[in-house]
Design an enzyme around this catalytic site. Structure first.
Site, PDB file in Angstrom:
ATOM      1  N   CYS A 117     -54.519  18.798 -30.113  1.00 39.32           N
ATOM      2  CA  CYS A 117     -54.513  18.420 -28.693  1.00 39.32           C
ATOM      3  C   CYS A 117     -53.236  18.844 -27.967  1.00 39.32           C
ATOM      4  CB  CYS A 117     -54.713  16.921 -28.562  1.00 39.32           C
ATOM      5  SG  CYS A 117     -56.285  16.418 -29.256  1.00 39.32           S
ATOM      6  N   HIS A 257     -52.690  15.117 -21.409  1.00 43.13           N
ATOM      7  CA  HIS A 257     -53.843  15.356 -22.295  1.00 43.13           C
ATOM      8  C   HIS A 257     -54.832  14.208 -22.085  1.00 43.13           C
ATOM      9  CE1 HIS A 257     -56.362  16.066 -25.663  1.00 43.13           C
ATOM     10  NE2 HIS A 257     -55.938  15.016 -26.341  1.00 43.13           N
ATOM     11  N   ASN A 287     -62.631  14.455 -24.133  1.00 39.86           N
ATOM     12  CA  ASN A 287     -61.478  15.101 -24.767  1.00 39.86           C
ATOM     13  C   ASN A 287     -61.886  16.503 -25.235  1.00 39.86           C
ATOM     14  OD1 ASN A 287     -59.363  15.900 -26.395  1.00 39.86           O
ATOM     15  ND2 ASN A 287     -59.194  13.959 -27.486  1.00 39.86           N
TER      16      ASN A 287
HETATM   17  O1  UT7 Z   1     -56.779  13.627 -28.708  1.00 38.56           O
HETATM   18  C1  UT7 Z   1     -56.267  13.481 -29.998  1.00 38.56           C
HETATM   19  C2  UT7 Z   1     -55.605  12.184 -30.171  1.00 38.56           C
HETATM   20  N1  UT7 Z   1     -56.583  11.136 -30.222  1.00 38.56           N
HETATM   21  C3  UT7 Z   1     -56.393  10.030 -29.515  1.00 38.56           C
HETATM   22  O2  UT7 Z   1     -55.445   9.917 -28.796  1.00 38.56           O
HETATM   23  C4  UT7 Z   1     -57.399   8.902 -29.714  1.00 38.56           C
HETATM   24  C5  UT7 Z   1     -56.656   7.606 -29.936  1.00 38.56           C
HETATM   25  N2  UT7 Z   1     -57.557   6.507 -30.173  1.00 38.56           N
HETATM   26  C6  UT7 Z   1     -58.370   5.960 -29.227  1.00 38.56           C
HETATM   27  O3  UT7 Z   1     -58.426   6.463 -28.123  1.00 38.56           O
HETATM   28  C7  UT7 Z   1     -59.107   4.698 -29.548  1.00 38.56           C
HETATM   29  O4  UT7 Z   1     -58.653   4.187 -30.759  1.00 38.56           O
HETATM   30  C8  UT7 Z   1     -60.653   4.878 -29.625  1.00 38.56           C
HETATM   31  C9  UT7 Z   1     -61.217   5.141 -28.244  1.00 38.56           C
HETATM   32  C10 UT7 Z   1     -61.013   6.005 -30.567  1.00 38.56           C
HETATM   33  C11 UT7 Z   1     -61.299   3.567 -30.122  1.00 38.56           C
HETATM   34  O5  UT7 Z   1     -60.916   2.500 -29.265  1.00 38.56           O
HETATM   35  P1  UT7 Z   1     -60.308   1.164 -29.890  1.00 38.56           P
HETATM   36  O6  UT7 Z   1     -60.064   0.269 -28.752  1.00 38.56           O
HETATM   37  O7  UT7 Z   1     -59.155   1.531 -30.744  1.00 38.56           O
HETATM   38  O8  UT7 Z   1     -61.514   0.615 -30.723  1.00 38.56           O
HETATM   39  P2  UT7 Z   1     -61.549   0.244 -32.268  1.00 38.56           P
HETATM   40  O9  UT7 Z   1     -61.598   1.453 -33.106  1.00 38.56           O
HETATM   41  O10 UT7 Z   1     -60.496  -0.776 -32.534  1.00 38.56           O
HETATM   42  O11 UT7 Z   1     -62.945  -0.480 -32.353  1.00 38.56           O
HETATM   43  C12 UT7 Z   1     -63.191  -1.747 -31.708  1.00 38.56           C
HETATM   44  C13 UT7 Z   1     -64.618  -2.182 -31.983  1.00 38.56           C
HETATM   45  C14 UT7 Z   1     -64.985  -2.137 -33.466  1.00 38.56           C
HETATM   46  O12 UT7 Z   1     -65.852  -3.200 -33.726  1.00 38.56           O
HETATM   47  P3  UT7 Z   1     -65.338  -4.565 -34.381  1.00 38.56           P
HETATM   48  O13 UT7 Z   1     -64.732  -4.181 -35.701  1.00 38.56           O
HETATM   49  O14 UT7 Z   1     -64.325  -5.110 -33.420  1.00 38.56           O
HETATM   50  O15 UT7 Z   1     -66.575  -5.380 -34.486  1.00 38.56           O
HETATM   51  C15 UT7 Z   1     -65.723  -0.846 -33.601  1.00 38.56           C
HETATM   52  O16 UT7 Z   1     -66.623  -0.844 -34.679  1.00 38.56           O
HETATM   53  O17 UT7 Z   1     -65.525  -1.286 -31.340  1.00 38.56           O
HETATM   54  C16 UT7 Z   1     -66.455  -0.763 -32.289  1.00 38.56           C
HETATM   55  N3  UT7 Z   1     -66.797   0.587 -31.891  1.00 38.56           N
HETATM   56  C17 UT7 Z   1     -67.754   0.873 -30.990  1.00 38.56           C
HETATM   57  N4  UT7 Z   1     -68.581   0.084 -30.293  1.00 38.56           N
HETATM   58  C18 UT7 Z   1     -69.436   0.693 -29.437  1.00 38.56           C
HETATM   59  C19 UT7 Z   1     -66.236   1.754 -32.304  1.00 38.56           C
HETATM   60  N5  UT7 Z   1     -66.803   2.785 -31.674  1.00 38.56           N
HETATM   61  C20 UT7 Z   1     -67.755   2.268 -30.857  1.00 38.56           C
HETATM   62  C21 UT7 Z   1     -68.677   2.842 -29.957  1.00 38.56           C
HETATM   63  N6  UT7 Z   1     -69.477   2.011 -29.272  1.00 38.56           N
HETATM   64  N7  UT7 Z   1     -68.744   4.167 -29.753  1.00 38.56           N
END
Ligand code: UT7
Length: 330
Positions: A117, A257, A287
């Protein structure tokens, strides 16, 4: 005394495929919903390059053509093409190589640069050095990724994030102080475990097992990456401001980004920038990895004025991150 040469951005071009993949489409494919995606990422839809035989170079070519048309030059006039990408057409030859052939850029040399990225910033800084050396006069820097080619559309944690696209800029020598003025670039390979694609390289060449184990897809531990990104991108952008004695008032635009709106907001807040100075198009494209920053420049091109100070900032796989200061020349 020799006049200092800087690398000015003298034209910009972009290409995004027509096909859209909306949050509603994804909700029909995996267990997700529009509300979750919007609130956690800011994404509403992404573009997907569809069609047999189409690859990253097929997005590089129209983006570079647009640059040439804008500047009134021919592909033959390009000295060098640098393509930042994690989704090259093939392992080799380079996508730059293939794109130059398709463009008819007969006098150009070129190469691909892999910094995920942050690829566009790494390539922009590299391209600017070629101009600053005095040896090259027209360097095109392109960020392009066909992320849909490495995404597992059964994995809801990654498939909602990424899209396809390409953006390119032309760099030319300038002696009035416009262009790429400073860059702080960083890498930390110990972060590689959180965001990677394990298969297809010399460590894990393609086998039935690598395919079965989904090792040819992008893998991300979102939360871990988020924690590093939110600090890394904000810190480096702030450090760039300080080292150039710039206050928030001196900066016209943050060009971040587009991985997650929450990471962008944190960076803007650390820099003391109001929302109306932050380029944001994550809702439309998601992204697009190396393409996000030039796609922002393209979308906002009519709102950027000559002399504006732009801070470009990125964080991504590697880890790689950085910030670049550009004084707009157009
Ligand atoms: O560009 C390269 C660099 N990459 C980045 O900068 C990405 C950095 N990371 C992020 O942007 C975020 O971590 C994500 C957008 C990928 C995820 O957001 P988050 O707020 O960190 O969510 P999480 O992974 O902590 O998941 C929270 C909950 C989980 O459920 P439980 O365990 O709380 O029951 C996940 O299973 O959301 C669930 N979940 C979803 N729910 C609905 C994960 N993906 C999804 C989804 N739809 N697509």
């Amino acid at each position: 005394m020799r006049t200092k040469i800087t690398a000015a951005i003298t034209a910009i071009g972009a290409y995004v495929p027509e096909d859209k993949l909306t949050n509603a489409d994804l909700a029909n494919m995996v267990d997700t919903n529009d509300e979750w995606i919007r609130s956690r990422t800011g994404i509403e839809e992404r573009r997907i390059l569809k069609g047999a035989g189409l690859a990253t170079s097929d997005m590089v070519v129209p983006a570079v053509r647009a640059v040439c048309e804008k500047r009134g030059i021919k592909p033959e006039d390009i000295d060098c093409l640098i393509v930042a990408t994690v989704t090259p057409d093939m392992m080799f030859p380079s996508t730059a190589n293939l794109a130059c052939d398709k463009l008819g850029a007969k006098n150009a040399w070129g190469f691909d640069l892999l910094a995920a990225c942050s690829g566009f910033l790494f390539a922009l800084t590299t391209g600017a050095s070629l101009i600053e050396s005095g040896r090259y006069r027209r360097v095109v820097v392109c960020g392009a990724d066909k992320m849909s080619s490495i995404i597992d559309y059964t994995d809801r944690t990654t498939c909602i994030l990424f899209g396809d696209g390409a953006g390119a800029v032309l760099l030319e020598p300038n002696i009035e102080g416009f262009g790429v003025l400073d860059s702080i670039l960083r890498t930390d390979g110990s972060g590689g475990k959180y965001l990677n694609m394990k298969g297809g390289g010399s460590l894990n060449p393609a086998t039935i097992e690598t395919v079965t184990n989904k090792m040819h897809y992008a893998y991300q531990e979102g939360q871990a990456v988020f924690k590093f990104a939110v600090v890394g991108m904000a810190d480096v952008a702030y450090e760039l401001m300080e080292r150039n004695n710039l206050t928030a008032d001196d900066i016209a635009w943050l060009v971040p980004h587009q991985a997650n709106k929450r990471i962008i907001d944190a960076t803007a807040s650390r820099m003391g920038l109001p929302e109306d100075k932050v380029m944001l198009n994550i809702a439309k494209y998601g992204n697009t990895t190396a393409a996000t920053i030039p796609l922002c420049l393209w979308d906002y091109r009519k709102q950027i004025n000559k002399g504006d100070n732009l801070v470009l900032a990125a964080f991504g796989g590697g880890f790689t991150w950085g910030a670049t200061l550009v004084k707009w020349a157009m």
